[in-house]
Motif scaffolding. Structure first.
Motif, PDB file in Angstrom:
ATOM      1  N   MET A 148       1.357  -7.967  14.014  1.00  0.00           N
ATOM      2  CA  MET A 148       0.034  -7.571  13.601  1.00  0.00           C
ATOM      3  C   MET A 148       0.089  -6.703  12.348  1.00  0.00           C
ATOM      4  N   ALA A 149       1.054  -5.795  12.253  1.00  0.00           N
ATOM      5  CA  ALA A 149       1.144  -4.910  11.094  1.00  0.00           C
ATOM      6  C   ALA A 149       1.392  -5.700   9.814  1.00  0.00           C
ATOM      7  N   LYS A 150       2.305  -6.657   9.866  1.00  0.00           N
ATOM      8  CA  LYS A 150       2.607  -7.458   8.677  1.00  0.00           C
ATOM      9  C   LYS A 150       1.382  -8.261   8.249  1.00  0.00           C
ATOM     10  N   ALA A 151       0.698  -8.878   9.204  1.00  0.00           N
ATOM     11  CA  ALA A 151      -0.492  -9.670   8.892  1.00  0.00           C
ATOM     12  C   ALA A 151      -1.588  -8.796   8.288  1.00  0.00           C
ATOM     13  N   THR A 152      -1.743  -7.588   8.806  1.00  0.00           N
ATOM     14  CA  THR A 152      -2.749  -6.664   8.284  1.00  0.00           C
ATOM     15  C   THR A 152      -2.410  -6.274   6.849  1.00  0.00           C
ATOM     16  N   CYS A 153      -1.149  -6.001   6.573  1.00  0.00           N
ATOM     17  CA  CYS A 153      -0.710  -5.682   5.204  1.00  0.00           C
ATOM     18  C   CYS A 153      -0.895  -6.889   4.290  1.00  0.00           C
ATOM     19  N   ASP A 154      -0.464  -8.055   4.739  1.00  0.00           N
ATOM     20  CA  ASP A 154      -0.563  -9.268   3.928  1.00  0.00           C
ATOM     21  C   ASP A 154      -2.013  -9.600   3.581  1.00  0.00           C
ATOM     22  N   ALA A 155      -2.945  -9.230   4.438  1.00  0.00           N
ATOM     23  CA  ALA A 155      -4.360  -9.487   4.196  1.00  0.00           C
ATOM     24  C   ALA A 155      -4.975  -8.457   3.249  1.00  0.00           C
ATOM     25  N   GLY A 156      -4.192  -7.446   2.846  1.00  0.00           N
ATOM     26  CA  GLY A 156      -4.690  -6.429   1.920  1.00  0.00           C
ATOM     27  C   GLY A 156      -5.521  -5.348   2.576  1.00  0.00           C
ATOM     28  N   HIS A 157      -5.374  -5.176   3.890  1.00  0.00           N
ATOM     29  CA  HIS A 157      -6.174  -4.202   4.623  1.00  0.00           C
ATOM     30  C   HIS A 157      -5.495  -2.850   4.807  1.00  0.00           C
ATOM     31  N   VAL A 158      -4.337  -2.652   4.177  1.00  0.00           N
ATOM     32  CA  VAL A 158      -3.628  -1.375   4.296  1.00  0.00           C
ATOM     33  C   VAL A 158      -3.431  -0.798   2.903  1.00  0.00           C
ATOM     34  N   ARG A 159      -3.788   0.467   2.756  1.00  0.00           N
ATOM     35  CA  ARG A 159      -3.569   1.183   1.492  1.00  0.00           C
ATOM     36  C   ARG A 159      -2.756   2.432   1.776  1.00  0.00           C
ATOM     37  N   VAL A 160      -1.843   2.726   0.873  1.00  0.00           N
ATOM     38  CA  VAL A 160      -1.050   3.948   0.971  1.00  0.00           C
ATOM     39  C   VAL A 160      -1.287   4.725  -0.314  1.00  0.00           C
ATOM     40  N   SER A 161      -1.841   5.908  -0.164  1.00  0.00           N
ATOM     41  CA  SER A 161      -2.183   6.771  -1.297  1.00  0.00           C
ATOM     42  C   SER A 161      -2.978   6.007  -2.358  1.00  0.00           C
ATOM     43  N   GLY A 162      -3.925   5.183  -1.892  1.00  0.00           N
ATOM     44  CA  GLY A 162      -4.834   4.478  -2.787  1.00  0.00           C
ATOM     45  C   GLY A 162      -4.361   3.133  -3.300  1.00  0.00           C
ATOM     46  N   HIS A 163      -3.139   2.732  -2.985  1.00  0.00           N
ATOM     47  CA  HIS A 163      -2.584   1.470  -3.461  1.00  0.00           C
ATOM     48  C   HIS A 163      -2.408   0.495  -2.298  1.00  0.00           C
ATOM     49  N   VAL A 164      -2.726  -0.787  -2.543  1.00  0.00           N
ATOM     50  CA  VAL A 164      -2.532  -1.802  -1.516  1.00  0.00           C
ATOM     51  C   VAL A 164      -1.058  -1.830  -1.137  1.00  0.00           C
ATOM     52  N   ALA A 165      -0.792  -1.797   0.169  1.00  0.00           N
ATOM     53  CA  ALA A 165       0.592  -1.722   0.657  1.00  0.00           C
ATOM     54  C   ALA A 165       1.062  -3.069   1.173  1.00  0.00           C
ATOM     55  N   ARG A 166       2.282  -3.376   0.911  1.00  0.00           N
ATOM     56  CA  ARG A 166       2.931  -4.577   1.445  1.00  0.00           C
ATOM     57  C   ARG A 166       3.716  -4.181   2.693  1.00  0.00           C
TER      58      ARG A 166
END
Length: 72
Positions: free
Chosen positions: A1-19
């Protein structure tokens, strides 16, 4: 689930989209857009080993935990 959420662009770290696989650092602010909520937290510490449940609660500081409506 975490990888899919990142791949979909739904995770940001300090304002930047996270992979998936991105290293986190102390004081990073992470925002996660989930289907029914938006969660924003600050990393307080990073353990050397996998934490137990009680210890895991101390690793982050929740800044926002908002419910959101689902668009159908």
């Amino acid at each position: 689930m975490a990888k899919a959420t990142c791949d979909a662009g739904h995770v940001r770290v300090s304002g930047h989209v996270a992979r998936a696989g991105r290293d986190l650092h102390v004081d990073d602010v992470v925002s996660v857009l989930l289907p029914r909520r938006v969660l924003k937290f600050r990393v307080r510490s990073i353990p050397a080993r996998s934490p137990g449940k009680a210890e895991a609660r101390e690793l982050i500081e929740v800044l926002e935990d908002l419910k959101r409506e689902i668009d159908l």
